[in-house]
Scaffold this motif. Sequence first.
Motif, PDB file in Angstrom:
ATOM      1  N   VAL A  60       0.447  -1.114  -0.224  1.00  0.00           N
ATOM      2  CA  VAL A  60       0.144  -0.176   0.240  1.00  0.00           C
ATOM      3  C   VAL A  60       0.967   1.191   0.211  1.00  0.00           C
ATOM      4  CG1 VAL A  60      -2.185   1.278   1.188  1.00  0.00           C
ATOM      5  CG2 VAL A  60      -2.302  -1.289   1.325  1.00  0.00           C
ATOM      6  N   HIS A  61       1.051   1.811  -0.993  1.00  0.00           N
ATOM      7  CA  HIS A  61       1.310   3.499  -1.580  1.00  0.00           C
ATOM      8  C   HIS A  61       0.843   4.121  -2.643  1.00  0.00           C
ATOM      9  CE1 HIS A  61       5.345   0.905   0.350  1.00  0.00           C
ATOM     10  NE2 HIS A  61       4.708   0.106  -0.893  1.00  0.00           N
ATOM     11  N   ASP A  62       1.335   5.429  -2.026  1.00  0.00           N
ATOM     12  CA  ASP A  62       0.861   6.016  -3.284  1.00  0.00           C
ATOM     13  C   ASP A  62       0.904   6.311  -4.959  1.00  0.00           C
ATOM     14  OD1 ASP A  62       2.912   7.304  -3.074  1.00  0.00           O
ATOM     15  OD2 ASP A  62       2.388   8.959  -1.455  1.00  0.00           O
ATOM     16  N   TRP A  63       2.051   5.652  -4.459  1.00  0.00           N
ATOM     17  CA  TRP A  63       2.988   5.670  -6.339  1.00  0.00           C
ATOM     18  C   TRP A  63       1.358   4.844  -6.576  1.00  0.00           C
ATOM     19  CZ3 TRP A  63       5.456   0.586  -6.226  1.00  0.00           C
ATOM     20  CH2 TRP A  63       6.081   0.174  -5.235  1.00  0.00           C
ATOM     21  N   SER A  64       1.600   2.970  -5.719  1.00  0.00           N
ATOM     22  CA  SER A  64       0.969   1.425  -6.255  1.00  0.00           C
ATOM     23  C   SER A  64      -0.397   1.755  -6.707  1.00  0.00           C
ATOM     24  CB  SER A  64       0.998   0.597  -5.152  1.00  0.00           C
ATOM     25  OG  SER A  64       0.575   1.069  -4.309  1.00  0.00           O
ATOM     26  N   ALA A  65      -1.067   3.040  -5.544  1.00  0.00           N
ATOM     27  CA  ALA A  65      -2.786   2.909  -6.620  1.00  0.00           C
ATOM     28  C   ALA A  65      -2.761   3.665  -7.572  1.00  0.00           C
ATOM     29  CB  ALA A  65      -2.989   4.013  -5.112  1.00  0.00           C
ATOM     30  N   ARG A  66      -1.681   4.684  -8.245  1.00  0.00           N
ATOM     31  CA  ARG A  66      -1.897   4.717  -9.254  1.00  0.00           C
ATOM     32  C   ARG A  66      -1.322   3.991 -10.144  1.00  0.00           C
ATOM     33  NH1 ARG A  66      -1.903  10.270  -8.666  1.00  0.00           N
ATOM     34  NH2 ARG A  66      -1.456  11.463  -6.175  1.00  0.00           N
ATOM     35  N   ILE A  67      -0.656   2.936 -10.044  1.00  0.00           N
ATOM     36  CA  ILE A  67      -0.352   1.658 -11.403  1.00  0.00           C
ATOM     37  C   ILE A  67      -1.538   1.946 -12.051  1.00  0.00           C
ATOM     38  CG2 ILE A  67       0.594  -0.338 -11.926  1.00  0.00           C
ATOM     39  CD1 ILE A  67       2.627   0.180  -9.241  1.00  0.00           C
ATOM     40  N   PRO A  68      -2.908   1.620 -11.706  1.00  0.00           N
ATOM     41  CA  PRO A  68      -3.596   1.049 -12.529  1.00  0.00           C
ATOM     42  C   PRO A  68      -3.445   2.678 -13.574  1.00  0.00           C
ATOM     43  CG  PRO A  68      -4.646   0.800 -10.831  1.00  0.00           C
ATOM     44  CD  PRO A  68      -3.000   1.086  -9.913  1.00  0.00           C
ATOM     45  N   ILE A  69      -3.993   3.614 -13.320  1.00  0.00           N
ATOM     46  CA  ILE A  69      -3.936   4.827 -14.264  1.00  0.00           C
ATOM     47  C   ILE A  69      -3.563   5.027 -14.693  1.00  0.00           C
ATOM     48  CG2 ILE A  69      -4.649   7.350 -13.923  1.00  0.00           C
ATOM     49  CD1 ILE A  69      -7.027   5.507 -12.254  1.00  0.00           C
ATOM     50  N   ALA A  70      -1.879   4.395 -14.710  1.00  0.00           N
ATOM     51  CA  ALA A  70      -0.933   4.926 -15.725  1.00  0.00           C
ATOM     52  C   ALA A  70      -0.840   3.717 -16.223  1.00  0.00           C
ATOM     53  CB  ALA A  70       0.728   4.934 -14.451  1.00  0.00           C
ATOM     54  N   LEU A  71      -1.330   2.528 -16.623  1.00  0.00           N
ATOM     55  CA  LEU A  71      -1.112   0.870 -17.765  1.00  0.00           C
ATOM     56  C   LEU A  71      -2.340   1.217 -18.091  1.00  0.00           C
ATOM     57  CD1 LEU A  71      -0.617  -1.827 -15.238  1.00  0.00           C
ATOM     58  CD2 LEU A  71       1.070  -0.953 -16.786  1.00  0.00           C
ATOM     59  N   SER A  72      -3.538   1.853 -17.796  1.00  0.00           N
ATOM     60  CA  SER A  72      -4.588   2.480 -18.576  1.00  0.00           C
ATOM     61  C   SER A  72      -4.312   3.835 -19.377  1.00  0.00           C
ATOM     62  CB  SER A  72      -6.150   2.465 -17.083  1.00  0.00           C
ATOM     63  OG  SER A  72      -6.065   1.688 -17.081  1.00  0.00           O
ATOM     64  N   ALA A  73      -3.789   4.223 -19.759  1.00  0.00           N
ATOM     65  CA  ALA A  73      -3.120   5.762 -19.711  1.00  0.00           C
ATOM     66  C   ALA A  73      -2.759   4.679 -21.113  1.00  0.00           C
ATOM     67  CB  ALA A  73      -2.669   6.866 -19.405  1.00  0.00           C
ATOM     68  N   ILE A  74      -1.577   3.882 -21.322  1.00  0.00           N
ATOM     69  CA  ILE A  74      -0.522   3.261 -22.112  1.00  0.00           C
ATOM     70  C   ILE A  74      -1.544   2.942 -22.739  1.00  0.00           C
ATOM     71  CG2 ILE A  74       1.063   1.332 -22.084  1.00  0.00           C
ATOM     72  CD1 ILE A  74       2.131   3.012 -19.240  1.00  0.00           C
ATOM     73  N   VAL A  75      -2.704   1.959 -22.479  1.00  0.00           N
ATOM     74  CA  VAL A  75      -2.638   1.168 -23.205  1.00  0.00           C
ATOM     75  C   VAL A  75      -3.818   1.708 -24.339  1.00  0.00           C
ATOM     76  CG1 VAL A  75      -4.576  -0.821 -23.127  1.00  0.00           C
ATOM     77  CG2 VAL A  75      -2.239  -0.924 -21.491  1.00  0.00           C
ATOM     78  N   LEU A  76      -4.314   2.688 -23.171  1.00  0.00           N
ATOM     79  CA  LEU A  76      -5.469   3.952 -23.893  1.00  0.00           C
ATOM     80  C   LEU A  76      -4.521   3.832 -25.744  1.00  0.00           C
ATOM     81  CD1 LEU A  76      -7.639   5.395 -25.050  1.00  0.00           C
ATOM     82  CD2 LEU A  76      -6.945   7.217 -23.503  1.00  0.00           C
ATOM     83  N   CYS A  77      -3.362   4.661 -25.369  1.00  0.00           N
ATOM     84  CA  CYS A  77      -2.579   4.933 -26.754  1.00  0.00           C
ATOM     85  C   CYS A  77      -2.180   3.704 -27.623  1.00  0.00           C
ATOM     86  CB  CYS A  77      -1.381   5.299 -26.199  1.00  0.00           C
ATOM     87  SG  CYS A  77      -1.769   7.002 -25.175  1.00  0.00           S
ATOM     88  N   LEU A  78      -1.593   2.636 -26.507  1.00  0.00           N
ATOM     89  CA  LEU A  78      -1.799   2.069 -28.180  1.00  0.00           C
ATOM     90  C   LEU A  78      -2.792   1.314 -28.893  1.00  0.00           C
ATOM     91  CD1 LEU A  78       0.512  -0.441 -25.158  1.00  0.00           C
ATOM     92  CD2 LEU A  78       1.818   0.920 -27.786  1.00  0.00           C
ATOM     93  N   ILE A  79      -3.636   1.247 -28.131  1.00  0.00           N
ATOM     94  CA  ILE A  79      -5.029   0.913 -28.542  1.00  0.00           C
ATOM     95  C   ILE A  79      -5.634   1.840 -29.670  1.00  0.00           C
ATOM     96  CG2 ILE A  79      -7.833   0.805 -28.143  1.00  0.00           C
ATOM     97  CD1 ILE A  79      -7.254  -0.338 -25.500  1.00  0.00           C
ATOM     98  N   THR A  80      -5.156   2.729 -29.804  1.00  0.00           N
ATOM     99  CA  THR A  80      -5.758   4.516 -31.043  1.00  0.00           C
ATOM    100  C   THR A  80      -4.680   4.805 -31.576  1.00  0.00           C
ATOM    101  OG1 THR A  80      -6.473   5.528 -28.319  1.00  0.00           O
ATOM    102  CG2 THR A  80      -6.080   6.826 -30.513  1.00  0.00           C
ATOM    103  N   ALA A  81      -3.304   4.046 -31.561  1.00  0.00           N
ATOM    104  CA  ALA A  81      -2.125   3.892 -32.312  1.00  0.00           C
ATOM    105  C   ALA A  81      -2.540   2.094 -33.605  1.00  0.00           C
ATOM    106  CB  ALA A  81      -0.881   3.750 -31.861  1.00  0.00           C
TER     107      ALA A  81
END
Length: 575
Positions: free
Chosen positions: A51-72
């Motif tokens: 439990v960390h602030d940075w680990s809470a952000r991992i799903p959002i960060a991964l989703s942003a990467i996946v979104l860019c890959l899907i769009t590309a």
Amino acid sequence: MDDVDAVQAQIARNMLTSGDWVTARVDGIAYLEKSPLVYWAMAISYKIFGVHDWSARIPIALSAIVLCLITAAFGVWAFGKRAGFYAGLCLATCVGLFLFTRILIPDVMLTCSTALSMWAFLRAIDDEEPHPRLWAFLLAASLGIGLLLKSLIAIVFPIGTAIAYLLVTHQLFSRKIWKRLHPFTGVLIVLLTAAPWYVLATVRNPPYFAFTLQSGPGQYHGFLWFFFINEQLLRFLNRRFPHDYNTVPRLYFWLFHLIWLFPWSVYFPAVAKLSFKPNDRAGRTRLLALCWAGFVLVFFTFSTTQEYYSMPCYPALALLLGSAMAANGDWVRTGTRALGVISACAALAAFAIYWDVRNLPAPGDISGALSNHPSAYTLSLGHMLDLTFPSFAYLRVPLIIAAIAALVGAIGSFWGRGLRPFLAAAVMMVVFLHAARVALVVFDPYLSSRPLAEALLRSPDGSLITDRHYYPFSSIFFYTNRTGLLLNGRVQNLEYGSNAPGAPDVFIDDSQFAALWMKPDRYYLVVAEPRAPRLAGLVGAANFHVVMQSGGKLLLTNQPWPEGTSSHRSGNVQP
């Protein structure tokens, strides 16, 4: 993290520690507003990384990467490699995706499921697609996942866009199209994906049915009514209770996309030169993207709006921009020159501000140099109005980084050819967004309560009280992992759940606060500085001992500080 960030992160931690993955809770109060998938993703991240602030952000960060890959990938399939690369580049380096993913809201996940839905829809009805059934099932699965991310809006956007597209192309009543979409099997997949949570949440949070369109203080109608009637229908009609949200003026809502898609929004005029005739795959994709962006923007034109609500149309706009950039032409070259001028002016302004504040003192944290404009905080960039000239003395490093970034963009726009201006703009944005991240670190004491939480962790044991709403001090609860009492806090998001049967009694009024504060037991109070004198008047300023001040907020205690305990600021608050 604070506000929404820490609320979402603490809900996920509560799910993990309690084992209740159905009902979200804040300070023990049922929090029935949101779908659970974002909490589940954060809880899984906690399980893996702690439990960390940075680990809470991992799903959002991964989703942003996946979104860019899907769009590309969508762009490559529709227009070719160059246009697909540009579409992914536009989304990955635009202002909006950065701004609205630095907070823990599920909208980037919703955008991801929406983009996948739209691509799956177009491939399922494509005559040249060898596996339409697979794409139809993927469409249904993405709709079901969307229901677990943001409720009904997750299926309204894709289905509304698809119907608009089929209507424009005169295929809405085509038996062949509906056969390729497998609607009955699709509905079953959607239900199997999303219905179990909705059923469990309804069963665990009765009453099951309530037939009313009215709600108010002290009323509780269970999960099903609140989630669908209050949060969907009444919010759309701007009649939701509690009315704890604002709405962005419609004109701003539309025009701000020039900011959210910056720097690539300079190429919007070139989009008008594209062909939208559905004669080939490229034309069909452009027409779908137009229906997609148009449906989302028109939908919110008739509803309550926040700027990030339109994020699901970003991939559509990125596809159109990528297609226009790949086609090149006079409007693209004009856009590049315009970007060069904007970048050069920004570089000059940033260097000039830096030069003027280079010798200004910067004592304490930035909160002391900021002004206050609460009426502007409806806007995501509303805090920009808080900036004063002396506050830039705290932002010297990000100013220099931003100036260098803008200079790179200007040079690339004026002297680059072909691909190079686009790459220069992307580099400019990567460096500029890093400057924004550095600036957010400077703003952290003002926007977050983490310094107060760390002081509380170093302090002797005691019970926590926060003044008014949970949200402004939510990072206190996250970083200390404790519950607390809310002084006059039965407001906004927690008001509805506070009326549920068996809700914990965590709300106190002024008289209860005064009685607790005068006890020999140690209590801590977190309060905004302007509100502290009123509370000091209730119990006497001599009974307010300052533990720490940070970002315009105070951590106070009711007992004198033990001798020999480490360095905390002491003093009194005058009523």
